[in-house]
Design a protein around this motif. Sequence first.
Motif, short mmCIF file in Angstrom:
data_model
loop_
_atom_site.label_atom_id
_atom_site.label_comp_id
_atom_site.label_asym_id
_atom_site.label_seq_id
_atom_site.Cartn_x
_atom_site.Cartn_y
_atom_site.Cartn_z
N LYS A 1 12.09 -74.34 70.47
CA LYS A 1 12.45 -72.94 70.21
C LYS A 1 11.25 -72.13 69.75
CE LYS A 1 17.40 -73.39 69.33
NZ LYS A 1 18.51 -73.09 68.39
N THR A 2 10.35 -72.75 69.00
CA THR A 2 9.16 -72.03 68.55
C THR A 2 8.21 -71.79 69.72
OG1 THR A 2 9.38 -73.02 66.36
CG2 THR A 2 7.25 -72.02 66.89
N TYR A 3 8.07 -72.77 70.59
CA TYR A 3 7.26 -72.60 71.80
C TYR A 3 7.80 -71.45 72.65
CZ TYR A 3 5.65 -73.51 76.57
OH TYR A 3 5.14 -73.39 77.85
N THR A 4 9.10 -71.44 72.85
CA THR A 4 9.72 -70.39 73.65
C THR A 4 9.53 -69.02 73.01
OG1 THR A 4 11.36 -71.95 74.51
CG2 THR A 4 11.89 -69.61 74.68
N PHE A 5 9.68 -68.95 71.69
CA PHE A 5 9.50 -67.68 70.98
C PHE A 5 8.07 -67.16 71.17
CE2 PHE A 5 8.38 -65.03 67.38
CZ PHE A 5 9.49 -64.19 67.26
N TYR B 1 1.77 -78.73 71.36
CA TYR B 1 3.08 -78.92 71.98
C TYR B 1 2.91 -79.55 73.36
CZ TYR B 1 7.60 -77.61 74.04
OH TYR B 1 8.83 -77.63 74.67
N ALA B 2 1.94 -79.08 74.12
CA ALA B 2 1.67 -79.64 75.45
C ALA B 2 1.30 -81.11 75.36
CB ALA B 2 0.56 -78.85 76.14
N GLU B 3 0.45 -81.43 74.39
CA GLU B 3 -0.01 -82.82 74.25
C GLU B 3 1.14 -83.76 73.88
OE1 GLU B 3 -2.27 -85.58 70.98
OE2 GLU B 3 -2.73 -83.43 70.96
N VAL B 4 1.91 -83.39 72.88
CA VAL B 4 2.94 -84.29 72.35
C VAL B 4 4.10 -84.44 73.32
CG1 VAL B 4 4.67 -84.57 70.52
CG2 VAL B 4 2.31 -83.93 69.94
N LYS C 1 4.08 -83.65 76.57
CA LYS C 1 3.60 -83.84 77.95
C LYS C 1 4.03 -82.68 78.85
CE LYS C 1 1.99 -87.81 76.62
NZ LYS C 1 2.31 -87.71 75.20
N ASN C 2 3.81 -81.46 78.35
CA ASN C 2 4.21 -80.25 79.06
C ASN C 2 2.96 -79.60 79.65
OD1 ASN C 2 4.91 -77.52 79.70
ND2 ASN C 2 6.70 -77.69 78.36
N GLN D 1 -1.56 -75.30 80.50
CA GLN D 1 -2.15 -74.25 81.33
C GLN D 1 -2.13 -72.90 80.59
OE1 GLN D 1 -3.77 -74.39 84.07
NE2 GLN D 1 -3.35 -76.44 84.84
N LEU D 2 -1.06 -72.63 79.85
CA LEU D 2 -0.97 -71.40 79.08
C LEU D 2 -2.00 -71.40 77.96
CD1 LEU D 2 0.39 -68.73 78.36
CD2 LEU D 2 2.12 -70.04 77.08
N ALA D 3 -2.14 -72.52 77.27
CA ALA D 3 -3.14 -72.62 76.20
C ALA D 3 -4.54 -72.37 76.75
CB ALA D 3 -3.06 -73.99 75.53
N LEU D 4 -4.85 -72.97 77.90
CA LEU D 4 -6.16 -72.77 78.53
C LEU D 4 -6.39 -71.31 78.91
CD1 LEU D 4 -6.73 -75.77 80.98
CD2 LEU D 4 -8.12 -75.15 79.00
N LEU D 5 -5.35 -70.68 79.45
CA LEU D 5 -5.45 -69.29 79.89
C LEU D 5 -5.80 -68.37 78.72
CD1 LEU D 5 -5.03 -67.28 82.26
CD2 LEU D 5 -2.64 -67.12 81.54
N VAL D 6 -5.10 -68.54 77.61
CA VAL D 6 -5.36 -67.69 76.44
C VAL D 6 -6.71 -68.04 75.83
CG1 VAL D 6 -4.54 -67.03 74.14
CG2 VAL D 6 -2.90 -67.38 76.00
#
Length: 414
Positions: A86-90, A134-137, A139-140, A145-150
């Motif tokens: 939910k925090t990721y989505t927010f 979140y991506a690491e833990v 496996k998303n 990709q979003l983290a890299l983009l920002v």
Amino acid sequence: MNSNKFAQFYSQEIVRDFWPFWEKAFDDQNGGVFTCFTNDGKQLISSDKYTWSQGRFLWLCSELYQLAKEGIVSLDLDELKVMADKTYTFLKRHTLMESNHVLYAVTNDGKQINGQTDISVYADCFFVLGINKYAEVFKNEEAFQLALLVYQTIIKRVGTGSIKTEPYPIPKDFLSHSLNMILLNVVQEIEVTARVFSYPIQDLDIKCSKDISQYIINEFIEEDGRCIELKRKSGKSEDLLLERHLNPGHILEATWFHLHSLNNWEENQQQDVLSILSKVALNALNRGWDEEYGGLLRFVDKDGGKPVGQVNDHDPYCTLICETWDTKLWWPHSEALYTLLLLYKYTKEQVFMEWYQKLYAYIFRTFPNPNKEVGEWIQIRNRKGEPLNKVVALPVKDPFHILRNFILIIKLYK
């Protein structure tokens, strides 16, 4: 205290005194966490959400999920997964601008707030830290990709100098140690997650952690171990308060960032780097320790004691130093705990364990909230260690530093 007892003690602290507070602060309806509490944690005074803290909270949810999955902390896996999701989505839905820059703060349901848009690259950095973890833990790969983009937008803006750094504006014509140290921490974590998804680091078009670490050591660290917080881009005047002051907490926090990249150095360089970092940490501790009341002062002069030097009355950072130098804040102290244990592990030098024991004694008689129904720490204190209702950065009771360092200590000894 042996290794197992270190891990056990800090696991119990998380489960008993810390996570219950933040579970109650979680916004189950919208995602994210409420953080605008009074210093004693009793009252929520605003439901606004600072992206800085939301990204940090996502990092914590993700790390605690992994520790719970491994049976190291006794927390509910399903609950942690829901909180992380939910925090990721927010964050993804409500804090990201079309430019892939990050909003500084939003309302509890994610609406923009006037004046709280693109005013701090630090908010972007903590957005990336949380999304990347979140991506690491979980496996998303989409999250990675979003983290890299920002992160790429951060690097471009830093390169051109077109950034704002609220609540700590960098004075004109100065280089900032704090900006570079957070960039080091962010890229370290990106490198870890890149390996999870088998992304070659050299293909990501990012400056690697070893290069940033080397730049900081070359640019900001003096021969005697002094770490300069703000440095003129050209010329030098030791008469200025901005150049003379030290930030012991930042120095100790940055020390473990560097240590996490130590293995990326050439093997024949590692011992020299370790010696430099040991000297840096001891300089910060010796200058920052308050001999009268104990604990670490927020800001000190390069020679110790109250910061001195020529003051620019119109510079908000000068004002911050002068008005808050003798406060005792939670985050430098929690950073010191982990840094000292990590240095002791690397060096086996007893001086670091002695400092750990000295800090431990001060911390656990000063910061824990005596009201166990509320729990957590009373994070902001005056010089004598008494609670102080004062905003020192964001107007929040931040969830990050204590829990992060307890997690890192557990992982160090697990």
